[in-house]
Design a protein around this motif. Structure first.
Motif, mmCIF file in Angstrom:
data_model
loop_
_atom_site.group_PDB
_atom_site.id
_atom_site.type_symbol
_atom_site.label_atom_id
_atom_site.label_comp_id
_atom_site.label_asym_id
_atom_site.label_seq_id
_atom_site.Cartn_x
_atom_site.Cartn_y
_atom_site.Cartn_z
ATOM 1 N N UNK A 1 -29.760 14.579 52.928
ATOM 2 C CA UNK A 1 -28.344 14.444 53.413
ATOM 3 C C UNK A 1 -28.063 13.189 53.213
ATOM 4 N N UNK A 2 -28.775 12.021 53.432
ATOM 5 C CA UNK A 2 -28.273 10.652 53.139
ATOM 6 C C UNK A 2 -28.079 10.425 51.684
ATOM 7 N N UNK A 3 -28.738 10.998 51.060
ATOM 8 C CA UNK A 3 -28.463 10.837 49.426
ATOM 9 C C UNK A 3 -27.160 10.996 49.053
ATOM 10 N N UNK A 4 -26.845 12.233 49.717
ATOM 11 C CA UNK A 4 -25.545 12.918 49.356
ATOM 12 C C UNK A 4 -24.627 12.789 50.364
ATOM 13 N N UNK B 1 -33.922 18.955 41.972
ATOM 14 C CA UNK B 1 -33.380 19.302 40.364
ATOM 15 C C UNK B 1 -32.677 18.298 39.660
ATOM 16 N N UNK B 2 -31.984 17.499 40.526
ATOM 17 C CA UNK B 2 -30.753 16.450 39.865
ATOM 18 C C UNK B 2 -31.151 15.110 40.714
ATOM 19 N N UNK B 3 -30.738 13.982 39.917
ATOM 20 C CA UNK B 3 -30.907 12.719 40.489
ATOM 21 C C UNK B 3 -29.904 12.400 41.702
ATOM 22 N N UNK B 4 -28.795 12.799 41.666
ATOM 23 C CA UNK B 4 -27.590 12.691 42.429
ATOM 24 C C UNK B 4 -26.796 13.816 43.138
ATOM 25 N N UNK C 1 -23.364 9.857 33.419
ATOM 26 C CA UNK C 1 -24.793 9.291 33.708
ATOM 27 C C UNK C 1 -25.434 10.627 33.699
ATOM 28 N N UNK C 2 -26.847 10.263 33.456
ATOM 29 C CA UNK C 2 -27.950 11.370 33.469
ATOM 30 C C UNK C 2 -28.044 11.674 34.573
ATOM 31 N N UNK C 3 -27.820 13.214 34.922
ATOM 32 C CA UNK C 3 -27.873 14.069 36.058
ATOM 33 C C UNK C 3 -29.234 14.719 36.348
ATOM 34 N N UNK C 4 -29.819 15.625 35.559
ATOM 35 C CA UNK C 4 -30.935 16.321 35.670
ATOM 36 C C UNK C 4 -32.175 15.549 35.672
ATOM 37 N N UNK C 5 -33.121 15.665 36.572
ATOM 38 C CA UNK C 5 -34.216 15.251 36.646
ATOM 39 C C UNK C 5 -35.172 15.471 35.536
#
Length: 337
Positions: free
Chosen positions: A237-240, A289-292, A308-312
């Motif tokens: 939750x803190x990362x998004x 699955x995704x970085x952000x 910006x690259x999204x998928x891990x």
């Protein structure tokens, strides 16, 4: 850049608190007649005014971290920072149609007017300005939105001084009893309005909120050390946080007409808990699955003016000769990242 997990834990904790309070406020706004209930007392004296100071403080921390990261990519890191604040202001303007008391627009404005100039000042002066601004907001304006600039500067100064983890226990030991005493004093003063003749009595409420915010945050970090599941729940939750904040606010506005029918007001708390459970599950699923987060990715793209690259990337298969530990996994796997 390596993430600071403690900051993600605090952001997730603040997102949970803000979601509960926002759901409560939207429900209260939909009520034709408001009869106080025990649940009102709990929210207004233990939750209200306790979480936006945390968000404000962490915004100042994130400002410094972003500036440091941007400085490694461009010789003029202030330009992407201004674009970042501009995107936040646009989101805030749109969000105001749903929640007039939202914080994104004030944060963007204060970030440009307060934090950006402060980034050119020595850190001792930033700390002094943060303490002075916070005290002025408490004593002269009884807190409210006026706390934001001072807390921004305090967050900016604290990350520069980087206090160690040993400070957590003493900070909790001081702030927890202070929060109890100030909250009790405010409850007494509210029940005896004649005592408000003293000019600084109204400062008790914001002081109680600030002391409680420190106690809550240090307590959560200490708990996360002993119970890793706490951090595992809060960190996604803190990362998004931006996604969680806006999703929680939109959910609260949509559910408010239905929740207002519940005279006990417990429905608002139950709805907030359900929304948080859904958001936490979504955050875990998405970040696997995704970085952000979804809005965080869009915010980053607009800040830098590029996709910006999204998928891990999938984890590479270990070589056939890789040494293996007793559990059968590669011995060098997951070294703390």
């Amino acid at each position: 850049m390596t993430r600071i997990r403690e900051l993600d834990t605090l952001r997730g904790f603040a997102a949970c608190g803000i979601t509960v309070v926002n759901t409560w406020q939207h429900t209260a706004g939909a009520l034709e007649r408001r009869v106080p209930t025990p649940a009102d007392w709990i929210v207004e004296n233990l939750l209200q005014g306790r979480f936006y100071p945390v968000f404000s403080f962490l915004f100042g921390v994130s400002f410094v971290l972003f500036l440091r990261s941007a400085a490694r990519r461009t010789p003029r890191p202030w330009w992407p920072l201004l674009r970042r604040l501009g995107v936040l202001a646009c989101l805030g303007l749109l969000h105001r149609f749903v929640s007039p008391g939202e914080v994104l627009l004030p944060y963007a404005i204060a970030g440009a007017l307060v934090l950006l100039p402060a980034s050119f000042l020595p850190r001792w002066l930033v700390l002094t300005a943060g303490v002075g601004g916070t005290l002025w907001a408490v004593l002269a304006e009884a807190g409210g939105i006026w706390l934001v600039p001072g807390l921004f500067l305090l967050g900016m100064a604290v990350i520069e001084y980087a206090p160690g983890p040993r400070a957590l226990a003493p900070a909790f030991a001081v702030s927890a009893p202070l929060a109890v005493a100030l909250t009790g004093a405010w409850v007494y003063l509210w029940a005896h309005p004649e005592t408000f003749r003293f000019p600084y009595t109204v400062a008790v409420y914001p002081l109680a909120g600030l002391a409680s915010a420190v106690a809550y945050c240090t307590g959560v970090l200490l708990l996360a050390r002993r119970a890793p599941g706490v951090g595992a729940f809060l960190q996604p939750l803190g990362r998004m946080t931006l996604t969680a904040y806006l999703a929680g606010s939109l959910s609260a506005a949509a559910l408010a007409p239905l929740l207002a029918r519940d005279g006990t007001r417990l429905g608002a708390l139950a709805a907030a808990a359900a929304v948080l459970a859904i958001l936490a599950g979504f955050a875990h699923w998405w970040l696997a699955r995704f970085r952000h987060g979804p809005l965080e990715w869009a915010w980053r793209c607009l800040t830098w003016g590029e996709l910006v690259p999204a998928r891990r990337s999938p984890d590479p298969a270990p070589p056939a000769t890789a040494p293996r530990d007793l559990s059968g996994g590669p011995a060098a796997r997951d070294l703390g990242n």
